[in-house]
Scaffold this motif. Structure first.
Motif, short mmCIF file in Angstrom:
data_model
loop_
_atom_site.label_atom_id
_atom_site.label_comp_id
_atom_site.label_asym_id
_atom_site.label_seq_id
_atom_site.Cartn_x
_atom_site.Cartn_y
_atom_site.Cartn_z
N LEU A 158 21.36 -29.87 -4.16
CA LEU A 158 22.44 -30.76 -3.72
C LEU A 158 23.78 -30.34 -4.29
N ALA A 159 23.81 -30.02 -5.58
CA ALA A 159 25.08 -29.65 -6.23
C ALA A 159 25.65 -28.37 -5.64
N THR A 160 24.80 -27.38 -5.37
CA THR A 160 25.32 -26.13 -4.82
C THR A 160 25.73 -26.27 -3.36
N GLU A 161 25.25 -27.32 -2.69
CA GLU A 161 25.70 -27.62 -1.33
C GLU A 161 26.97 -28.48 -1.32
N PRO A 171 27.63 -34.72 -3.97
CA PRO A 171 27.73 -35.34 -5.29
C PRO A 171 26.38 -35.84 -5.79
N VAL A 172 26.19 -35.72 -7.09
CA VAL A 172 24.99 -36.20 -7.77
C VAL A 172 25.45 -36.96 -8.99
N GLY A 173 24.92 -38.16 -9.19
CA GLY A 173 25.33 -39.00 -10.31
C GLY A 173 24.87 -38.51 -11.66
N GLY A 174 23.76 -37.81 -11.71
CA GLY A 174 23.26 -37.29 -12.97
C GLY A 174 21.81 -36.88 -12.89
N LEU A 175 21.34 -36.32 -14.00
CA LEU A 175 19.96 -35.87 -14.12
C LEU A 175 19.46 -36.22 -15.51
N VAL A 176 18.32 -36.92 -15.56
CA VAL A 176 17.66 -37.24 -16.82
C VAL A 176 16.28 -36.61 -16.76
N VAL A 177 15.96 -35.78 -17.76
CA VAL A 177 14.64 -35.16 -17.82
C VAL A 177 13.98 -35.53 -19.14
N PHE A 178 12.73 -35.98 -19.04
CA PHE A 178 11.95 -36.42 -20.19
C PHE A 178 10.76 -35.48 -20.33
N ALA A 179 10.63 -34.85 -21.48
CA ALA A 179 9.56 -33.88 -21.76
C ALA A 179 9.55 -32.76 -20.72
N PRO A 180 10.70 -32.08 -20.55
CA PRO A 180 10.78 -31.02 -19.53
C PRO A 180 10.16 -29.72 -20.00
N PHE A 181 9.86 -28.88 -19.05
CA PHE A 181 9.44 -27.51 -19.36
C PHE A 181 10.59 -26.58 -18.97
N ALA A 182 10.70 -25.45 -19.66
CA ALA A 182 11.74 -24.47 -19.35
C ALA A 182 11.46 -23.82 -18.00
#
Length: 159
Positions: free
Chosen positions: A28-31, A34-45
């Motif tokens: 979405l961002a590269t298109e 707008p994006v309000g935000g991103l929250v990641v919990f216990a993410p993997f690389a």
């Protein structure tokens, strides 16, 4: 179309769900959407790196690297606020994955919360909820759920 402005939509991913969340935000961002935000919990690389850590390099070779979260947050997402939450007590996804994702992310507004006592499935953690609240207050999300108002804070990293 759901009828919500994109800047009011915050993506959330936990564990394996961080892959699709990061990929969707990057797309979405590269298109230019707008994006309000991103929250990641216990993410993997990256999925391949996670499989390598869990089962070794040979096993990782047979698993497609569908989601590379570090790559997804390496360019094109600068304007998307980011919160990474990952506890050192996570026995499923090594803590370092979250720290590496946070340090490599190009997001201009980002916060990291890396408590020693937080495990993989501890979703109802007051400090983690406070980290979400602090990110909301920092730049962006003026849409703070009132349920988070009562929480305290600790261990939040802001560059």
């Amino acid at each position: 179309e759901l009828g919500f402005p994109g800047e009011e939509v915050v993506f959330y991913g936990r564990s394996i769900g961080t892959g699709p969340a990061c990929a969707a935000v990057r797309k979405l961002a590269t298109e230019g959407k707008p994006v309000g935000g991103l929250v990641v919990f216990a993410p993997f690389a990256s999925l391949r790196r996670l499989v390598t850590a869990m089962a070794g390099g040979i096993a990782a070779e047979v698993v497609p690297n569908w989601w590379d979260n570090c790559s997804a947050l390496s360019a094109g997402v600068e304007e998307v606020p980011l919160l990474v939450i990952h506890g050192a007590s996570d026995r499923i996804i090594p803590w370092q994955h979250g720290k590496d994702l946070f340090s490599g992310a190009v997001n201009t507004h980002k916060c990291g919360y890396f408590p020693m006592s937080l495990g993989h499935n501890q979703l109802h953690n007051p400090e983690a909820a406070q980290a979400v609240r602090r990110l909301f207050q920092r730049k962006v999300f003026q849409i703070l759920p009132p349920a988070l108002e009562w929480l305290g804070h600790r261990d939040v990293q802001v560059p």
